[in-house]
Design an enzyme around this catalytic site. Structure first.
Site, mmCIF file in Angstrom:
data_model
loop_
_atom_site.group_PDB
_atom_site.id
_atom_site.type_symbol
_atom_site.label_atom_id
_atom_site.label_comp_id
_atom_site.label_asym_id
_atom_site.label_seq_id
_atom_site.Cartn_x
_atom_site.Cartn_y
_atom_site.Cartn_z
ATOM 1 N N GLN A 110 38.445 27.677 38.282
ATOM 2 C CA GLN A 110 37.300 27.716 39.182
ATOM 3 C C GLN A 110 36.032 28.109 38.428
ATOM 4 O O GLN A 110 36.090 28.568 37.287
ATOM 5 C CB GLN A 110 37.555 28.734 40.306
ATOM 6 C CG GLN A 110 37.846 30.129 39.798
ATOM 7 C CD GLN A 110 38.540 31.000 40.820
ATOM 8 O OE1 GLN A 110 38.587 30.697 42.002
ATOM 9 N NE2 GLN A 110 39.109 32.113 40.371
ATOM 10 N N HIS B 267 36.553 44.626 53.607
ATOM 11 C CA HIS B 267 37.762 45.151 52.969
ATOM 12 C C HIS B 267 38.383 46.300 53.751
ATOM 13 O O HIS B 267 39.613 46.445 53.772
ATOM 14 C CB HIS B 267 37.460 45.536 51.523
ATOM 15 C CG HIS B 267 37.209 44.350 50.642
ATOM 16 N ND1 HIS B 267 35.947 43.978 50.241
ATOM 17 C CD2 HIS B 267 38.057 43.425 50.135
ATOM 18 C CE1 HIS B 267 36.034 42.885 49.499
ATOM 19 N NE2 HIS B 267 37.293 42.531 49.422
ATOM 20 N N ASP C 210 39.347 40.498 42.756
ATOM 21 C CA ASP C 210 38.169 41.342 42.532
ATOM 22 C C ASP C 210 38.493 42.829 42.629
ATOM 23 O O ASP C 210 37.665 43.679 42.287
ATOM 24 C CB ASP C 210 37.047 40.984 43.503
ATOM 25 C CG ASP C 210 37.503 41.012 44.961
ATOM 26 O OD1 ASP C 210 38.314 41.879 45.336
ATOM 27 O OD2 ASP C 210 37.028 40.156 45.740
ATOM 28 N N ASP D 107 50.748 32.003 40.021
ATOM 29 C CA ASP D 107 50.581 31.353 41.317
ATOM 30 C C ASP D 107 51.390 32.136 42.347
ATOM 31 O O ASP D 107 52.601 32.347 42.178
ATOM 32 C CB ASP D 107 51.074 29.910 41.238
ATOM 33 C CG ASP D 107 50.977 29.201 42.576
ATOM 34 O OD1 ASP D 107 51.984 29.211 43.303
ATOM 35 O OD2 ASP D 107 49.903 28.663 42.902
ATOM 36 N N ALA D 108 50.741 32.582 43.424
ATOM 37 C CA ALA D 108 51.402 33.439 44.412
ATOM 38 C C ALA D 108 52.596 32.740 45.051
ATOM 39 O O ALA D 108 53.642 33.370 45.285
ATOM 40 C CB ALA D 108 50.392 33.854 45.481
ATOM 41 N N ASP E 219 44.807 37.891 50.618
ATOM 42 C CA ASP E 219 43.338 37.806 50.540
ATOM 43 C C ASP E 219 42.917 36.584 49.727
ATOM 44 O O ASP E 219 42.295 36.690 48.671
ATOM 45 C CB ASP E 219 42.787 39.092 49.905
ATOM 46 C CG ASP E 219 41.265 39.188 50.031
ATOM 47 O OD1 ASP E 219 40.700 38.473 50.871
ATOM 48 O OD2 ASP E 219 40.666 39.979 49.287
#
Length: 520
Positions: free
Chosen positions: A256, A286, A310, A364-365, A382
């Site tokens: 990205q 959050h 993040d 990769d989740a 998230d």
């Protein structure tokens, strides 16, 4: 009487011109594919829905190549001169295409889309002209041992496919991460110009007005070298116009485009041009994401975070003394490195990613959940909004079944779920999908000024009950205000929605339709 044995004539050695032309096929194929990939990548960055953008760019490009191949029949004389000019045009237009598209990203999606497909058409037509010309030049210069048309075609196609294979691997793994899109385009444009230069030298006896051709080569190379050298300035100029605040950091990872801006109002993070947080109100998002579920879970010890590279959600999770370990599964190592090393961003997440209680996994989740069997007391999902099918798979029934497999019997999972006001059907599609996975879906929402009304869904095997306490020091949530988050006025109330499955990905189209109305 027996016939005398036939003695086959020894194959003539391959001439230097043939070797050079076959090598040019490799370069031509590599360059052509790079321009195609660069156009698709920029389109997915700026227009979203990467599968749609890549599909239409590739389709347009292949159609244009077919047009170019058909037009090649009309080039009958001065084949080398035509090949030389086409190489220069391909190098110049294709090599500068990322620069031009970056500069046009502020002109609006309509102008950008027109320029994108116009450039793809032109480059595709020129690339379609190249291979037929090379084959005709090779046929004319081939020696007696060349093996005829069959061997010629096999040689040309072999080098063509090898060039495409090499660059398809190197583009995402080497060129984009190391050079960026603008420099990658300019570099391969220089390779096309290099092919033109040696074609001029190799066939200088057949080319008219050699001086003028040499000047054209020099000017093309100068333009591409300038673009390569000025890549950072062009990118900064384009992004300063695109984003409201000065760009503090920008980089293209393998996954990205990451941009951090800063100004009087605060710090913002953009991924592929989409706002992810604003420092002035990210605490609202959050806190709403993390605390209703974790406080209701009691004394969570093991917490999983998928996405959220993040570190902001982890900052909130670490406010629970009972938490012994937080496992963060984030696809892009660039994100976790950036938010654990850049002082400004470390300050925003409270150095959460450097905590001894945090384990960072760059994977990769979807695949990680399939391959591991750890159980967690709470799971925080998230991910960015489902703007394309690559992200959309993380909002499917199959993915939520994986979440269920890793969630303890008394645990809660919470999912960021876009805006129930702007993308109402998208929001309730996620709720329907969670329920289809066999979990109880408890929706709620909170107002985040940078995003508007934003939604979340708690998924669990047991009914959700509001927590009686919250961690101290929160800036947005308190126990008295919690019940209001779970009440939906009529304009956000539930609507019928389909289950989002891997086989249909209805959420991506629904999301695009709803948010597209706002953007138009």
């Amino acid at each position: 009487m027996s016939e005398p044995a036939r003695v086959e004539a020894p194959a003539a050695p391959i001439r230097p011109a043939e070797v050079a032309l076959l090598a040019s096929v490799f370069v031509v194929a590599a360059c052509g594919l790079v321009y195609e990939l660069a156009a698709g990548t920029l389109a997915s960055y700026l227009l979203g829905d990467s599968i749609l953008q890549f599909s239409t760019v590739i389709g347009t490009y292949l159609f244009a190549m077919g047009v170019g191949s058909w037009l090649s029949r009309y080039l009958e004389r001065q084949l080398v001169a035509h090949f030389l000019r086409i190489e220069l045009l391909v190098g110049l237009i294709g090599g500068l295409m990322p620069t031009a598209l970056f500069a046009l990203q502020t002109a609006g999606t309509g102008s950008f889309r027109f320029a994108l497909y116009a450039l793809v058409l032109v480059v595709g037509i020129l690339v379609g002209l190249e291979i037929p010309l090379v084959m005709r030049i090779l046929k004319r210069h081939a020696g007696a041992g060349s093996g005829g048309l069959k061997t010629l075609v096999s040689q040309v196609l072999t080098f063509d496919y090898l060039g495409a294979l090499a660059v398809s691997i190197a583009f995402p793994l080497l060129f984009v991460p190391q050079l960026g899109l603008i420099r990658t385009g300019a570099f391969f444009g220089l390779l096309n110009a290099g092919v033109a230069v040696w074609a001029l030298w190799l066939f200088r006896g057949e080319v008219r007005r050699v001086g003028a051709q040499a000047l054209a080569c020099a000017l093309t190379i100068a333009a591409l070298v300038t673009a390569f050298a000025a890549a950072d300035r062009v990118t900064s100029w384009a992004e300063d116009r695109f984003y409201a605040d000065p760009v503090l950091y920008s980089e293209t990872s393998a996954y990205q485009r990451v941009v951090v801006t800063g100004g009087h109002a605060g710090v913002r993070l953009f991924l592929n041009g989409n706002l992810q947080f604003h420092s002035r109100d990210e605490y609202r998002y959050h806190e709403a994401l993390v605390h209703p579920a974790l406080s209701a879970a009691g004394q969570p010890r093991r917490v999983l975070v998928v996405g959220g590279g993040d570190g902001m959600a982890i900052r909130e999770i670490l406010k629970y003394p009972s938490v012994e370990q937080v496992t963060l599964v984030e696809l892009d190592p660039h994100m976790t490195t950036l938010f654990s090393t850049m002082p400004l961003l470390r300050g925003l997440n409270g150095d959460a990613l450097r905590s001894s209680r945090v384990k960072v996994v760059n994977a990769d989740a979807f695949a990680w959940l399939e391959q591991h069997d750890e159980m967690f007391d709470a799971i925080v999902v998230d991910f960015p909004d489902p703007t394309n099918f690559a992200i959309g798979k993380l909002y499917t029934k199959t993915f939520y079944e994986l979440i269920d497999r890793h969630l303890s019997a008394s645990g809660y999972a919470v999912i960021q779920t876009t805006s129930p006001l702007i993308a109402r059907k998208s929001f309730w599609t996620v709720a329907t999908t969670v329920e289809a996975a066999g979990l109880t879906a408890t929706p709620y929402h909170a107002h985040v000024p940078s995003f508007g009304e934003w939604g979340f869904i708690i998924a669990s095997r047991r009914p959700f009950r509001l927590p009686a306490t919250l961690p101290p020091g929160l800036r947005f949530l308190d126990v008295a205000a919690l019940p209001a988050l779970f009440e939906f006025p009529p304009d956000m109330a539930r609507v019928p929605a389909e289950v989002n499955r891997l086989s249909n990905q209805v959420l991506v189209q629904t999301f695009e339709d709803e948010w597209g109305k706002v953007q138009r």
